[in-house]
Design an enzyme around this catalytic site. Sequence first.
Site, PDB file in Angstrom:
ATOM      1  N   HIS A  15       0.820  -1.213   0.000  1.00  0.00           N
ATOM      2  CA  HIS A  15       0.000   0.000   0.000  1.00  0.00           C
ATOM      3  C   HIS A  15       0.856   1.267   0.000  1.00  0.00           C
ATOM      4  O   HIS A  15       0.513   2.275   0.614  1.00  0.00           O
ATOM      5  CB  HIS A  15      -1.001   0.010   1.168  1.00  0.00           C
ATOM      6  CG  HIS A  15      -2.128  -0.957   0.936  1.00  0.00           C
ATOM      7  ND1 HIS A  15      -3.232  -0.629   0.194  1.00  0.00           N
ATOM      8  CD2 HIS A  15      -2.276  -2.246   1.286  1.00  0.00           C
ATOM      9  CE1 HIS A  15      -4.042  -1.685   0.132  1.00  0.00           C
ATOM     10  NE2 HIS A  15      -3.478  -2.681   0.780  1.00  0.00           N
ATOM     11  N   ASP A  17       2.448   1.909  -3.220  1.00  0.00           N
ATOM     12  CA  ASP A  17       2.698   2.220  -4.649  1.00  0.00           C
ATOM     13  C   ASP A  17       1.794   3.331  -5.185  1.00  0.00           C
ATOM     14  O   ASP A  17       2.139   3.965  -6.172  1.00  0.00           O
ATOM     15  CB  ASP A  17       2.651   0.967  -5.532  1.00  0.00           C
ATOM     16  CG  ASP A  17       1.278   0.343  -5.688  1.00  0.00           C
ATOM     17  OD1 ASP A  17       0.380   0.631  -4.852  1.00  0.00           O
ATOM     18  OD2 ASP A  17       1.105  -0.431  -6.639  1.00  0.00           O
ATOM     19  N   SER A 100      -1.514 -11.484  -8.188  1.00  0.00           N
ATOM     20  CA  SER A 100      -1.690 -10.612  -9.357  1.00  0.00           C
ATOM     21  C   SER A 100      -1.973 -11.325 -10.664  1.00  0.00           C
ATOM     22  O   SER A 100      -1.351 -11.040 -11.699  1.00  0.00           O
ATOM     23  CB  SER A 100      -0.459  -9.727  -9.555  1.00  0.00           C
ATOM     24  OG  SER A 100      -0.493  -8.712  -8.629  1.00  0.00           O
ATOM     25  N   ASP A 146       2.102  -4.006  -9.671  1.00  0.00           N
ATOM     26  CA  ASP A 146       1.868  -5.354 -10.196  1.00  0.00           C
ATOM     27  C   ASP A 146       2.196  -5.433 -11.685  1.00  0.00           C
ATOM     28  O   ASP A 146       2.856  -6.356 -12.151  1.00  0.00           O
ATOM     29  CB  ASP A 146       0.397  -5.761  -9.993  1.00  0.00           C
ATOM     30  CG  ASP A 146      -0.052  -5.609  -8.560  1.00  0.00           C
ATOM     31  OD1 ASP A 146       0.824  -5.441  -7.682  1.00  0.00           O
ATOM     32  OD2 ASP A 146      -1.268  -5.646  -8.310  1.00  0.00           O
ATOM     33  N   TYR A 196     -10.185  -0.804  -0.786  1.00  0.00           N
ATOM     34  CA  TYR A 196      -8.935  -0.382  -1.448  1.00  0.00           C
ATOM     35  C   TYR A 196      -9.084   1.057  -1.920  1.00  0.00           C
ATOM     36  O   TYR A 196      -8.234   1.912  -1.652  1.00  0.00           O
ATOM     37  CB  TYR A 196      -8.636  -1.312  -2.633  1.00  0.00           C
ATOM     38  CG  TYR A 196      -7.308  -1.022  -3.299  1.00  0.00           C
ATOM     39  CD1 TYR A 196      -6.155  -1.685  -2.905  1.00  0.00           C
ATOM     40  CD2 TYR A 196      -7.204  -0.068  -4.306  1.00  0.00           C
ATOM     41  CE1 TYR A 196      -4.927  -1.417  -3.494  1.00  0.00           C
ATOM     42  CE2 TYR A 196      -5.979   0.213  -4.906  1.00  0.00           C
ATOM     43  CZ  TYR A 196      -4.853  -0.468  -4.506  1.00  0.00           C
ATOM     44  OH  TYR A 196      -3.643  -0.191  -5.094  1.00  0.00           O
TER      45      TYR A 196
HETATM   46  C1  GLA Z   1      -2.939  -4.388  -5.103  1.00  0.00           C
HETATM   47  C2  GLA Z   1      -2.707  -3.301  -6.152  1.00  0.00           C
HETATM   48  C3  GLA Z   1      -1.267  -2.786  -6.092  1.00  0.00           C
HETATM   49  C4  GLA Z   1      -0.877  -2.396  -4.676  1.00  0.00           C
HETATM   50  C5  GLA Z   1      -1.247  -3.498  -3.676  1.00  0.00           C
HETATM   51  C6  GLA Z   1      -1.033  -3.070  -2.256  1.00  0.00           C
HETATM   52  O1  GLA Z   1      -2.187  -5.529  -5.406  1.00  0.00           O
HETATM   53  O2  GLA Z   1      -2.969  -3.810  -7.440  1.00  0.00           O
HETATM   54  O3  GLA Z   1      -1.112  -1.703  -6.985  1.00  0.00           O
HETATM   55  O4  GLA Z   1      -1.456  -1.176  -4.320  1.00  0.00           O
HETATM   56  O5  GLA Z   1      -2.596  -3.904  -3.812  1.00  0.00           O
HETATM   57  O6  GLA Z   1       0.309  -2.853  -2.019  1.00  0.00           O
END
Ligand code: GLA
Length: 353
Positions: A15, A17, A100, A146, A196
């Site tokens: 959290h 990025d 991802s 990701d 989120y």
């Molecule tokens: C998800 C989002 C990323 C990042 C993470 C938390 O995976 O796709 O961009 O924000 O959550 O670090």
Amino acid sequence: MKVKAPGRINLIGEHTDYNDGFVLPFAINKYVEVSINQSEIYEFESKTFNNIVKLERLEKTNSWADYIIGILTILNKQGFKIPPVRISVDSNIPVGSGLSSSAALEVASCFALSEYFNLGLSKLDIAKISREAEASFVGVKCGIMDQFVSAFGKKDHAIFLDTMTLAYEYVPLDLKGFEIFVVDSKVKHELSSSEYNLRRKECEMVLEKLKKRSFRELLFEDLRLLDGVLYKRARHVLEENERVLKTIKALEVKDFEEVGRLLFESHKSLKELYEVSCEETDFIVDSLKKFEGVLGARMVGGGFGGGVIVLAKEGTLEKIKKELSENYLNKFKKMLDFYELDSSDGVHVVFKG
Ligand code: GLA
């Protein structure tokens, strides 16, 4: 033409990025494979879900195919005029476990389109277009971590990415004598994408309140000016950035005990300050602390379920699997899954033609 893009695991920097912060992910040896051919209409086939989506024109379907449709929509908006295509997808990245699978699907599709139609997109273009597809078409306002790592991954290395400048460095990941694996909680709570987006909003509110343009301008002493939820969110981001830097230092001298300690610390912060953890992943992390050989563990990805990354001495997973599974089954009536992970290269062509 067939291409392959990896999933990713984030070692540390969660959290951060979308807050101009630091992350330290690596591409993993689980992939989405995409084959592409020209066609009369748009056809998207998932071998994993045994499902075909056929469309006369590009529109949202509220299905897995939206990740590809999002890419096509963004490319068309950028003026590329892609004709109808048939895209077939095969994947061994578990869905919803924080590895991802969606970013890998976006990156694979974007790269396949670029190679097939000679669009000349760079890896950075592909990462940016893929993020844009997820944020503006699918609707999760994610950061770029990701998609970036799925495009730029390198075997035996993690990527230290500064999400503010997009400058990056490959950090050697020599795990001899150690192992990294994921414990999949097998739960994904409904609120994950709304929470989120809410976290993003709260972080924007921190900047507004402190009259700053970027989290990078924030100092620890600024935290005094915040309270409640905003204080907690901001403190997590500042401390998590520091933990990324400390982890890189520890990796350099192969101090895996220290890396493990930082992982546990990160989880505590994600649970108590950022509040994106859940009962199931907390239970897994707490249980892991009791096993010999486990050096560190924390929830990965967006949170509210999904996976827990574990750093341990080699051979630990085999020893703890059974007991951990039984304890989890007794408490949550669910079976855990375990994935042993290795690093891998980013997106690439499997065969031309
Ligand atoms: C998800 C989002 C990323 C990042 C993470 C938390 O995976 O796709 O961009 O924000 O959550 O670090």
